[in-house]
Scaffold this motif. Structure first.
Motif, mmCIF file in Angstrom:
data_model
loop_
_atom_site.group_PDB
_atom_site.id
_atom_site.type_symbol
_atom_site.label_atom_id
_atom_site.label_comp_id
_atom_site.label_asym_id
_atom_site.label_seq_id
_atom_site.Cartn_x
_atom_site.Cartn_y
_atom_site.Cartn_z
ATOM 1 N N GLN A 1 5.342 6.025 -1.262
ATOM 2 C CA GLN A 1 5.762 6.474 0.063
ATOM 3 C C GLN A 1 6.688 5.422 0.677
ATOM 4 O O GLN A 1 6.534 4.234 0.426
ATOM 5 C CB GLN A 1 4.546 6.654 0.983
ATOM 6 N N ARG B 1 2.621 1.640 -3.411
ATOM 7 C CA ARG B 1 1.700 2.100 -4.463
ATOM 8 C C ARG B 1 1.490 3.604 -4.385
ATOM 9 O O ARG B 1 1.308 4.263 -5.391
ATOM 10 C CB ARG B 1 0.358 1.372 -4.351
ATOM 11 N N ARG B 2 1.533 4.144 -3.181
ATOM 12 C CA ARG B 2 1.419 5.604 -2.980
ATOM 13 C C ARG B 2 2.766 6.306 -3.180
ATOM 14 O O ARG B 2 2.863 7.508 -2.976
ATOM 15 C CB ARG B 2 0.923 5.905 -1.571
ATOM 16 N N ARG C 1 0.830 -1.214 0.000
ATOM 17 C CA ARG C 1 0.000 0.000 0.000
ATOM 18 C C ARG C 1 0.860 1.259 0.000
ATOM 19 O O ARG C 1 0.598 2.208 -0.732
ATOM 20 C CB ARG C 1 -0.929 0.018 1.222
#
Length: 118
Positions: free
Chosen positions: A60, A57-58, A54
């Motif tokens: 970050q 994907r951002r 997650r």
């Protein structure tokens, strides 16, 4: 917090030298970094890997938070993660990155290995 995986109890992680070609490719950067692998026992490896995905994907970073042998908090960025089911339970494999000078401080585990200097 979603931006970290924290080791709550147990000894500090043991970082192993990485020499796999694909993992070394994660190290492409204008700065000099040291790649390491650590293995952690867990009850929710799949969820922790998904947490990493997650964040990536951002675009970050996600960090491994732990206490060093002196009890001080440290964190290192996680570059790859995998969860494996073993007869003893789930094991989380984390490939992490240290700056070169940090690797020398943490890297005493590498110097103790017989095959390190060969």
């Amino acid at each position: 917090m979603d931006d970290r995986i924290t080791i709550i109890e147990g000894p500090p992680p043991v970082f192993e030298e990485v020499d796999d070609g694909w993992a070394l490719g994660l190290n492409e950067s204008p700065n000099l970094y040291h790649m390491a692998l650590t293995r952690l026992r867990t009850f929710n490896g799949t969820a922790l890997v998904e947490r990493c995905h997650r964040m990536w994907r951002r675009q970050q970073p996600i960090y491994l938070h732990f206490r060093n042998p002196l009890g001080l908090e440290e964190r290192v960025p996680i570059l790859a993660a995998r969860s494996v089911e073993t007869p003893e339970g789930q094991v989380l494999f984390l490939w992490v990155r240290h700056k070169h000078e940090e690797a020398e401080e943490i890297g005493s585990d590498f110097e103790d290995r017989d095959d390190y200097n060969n």
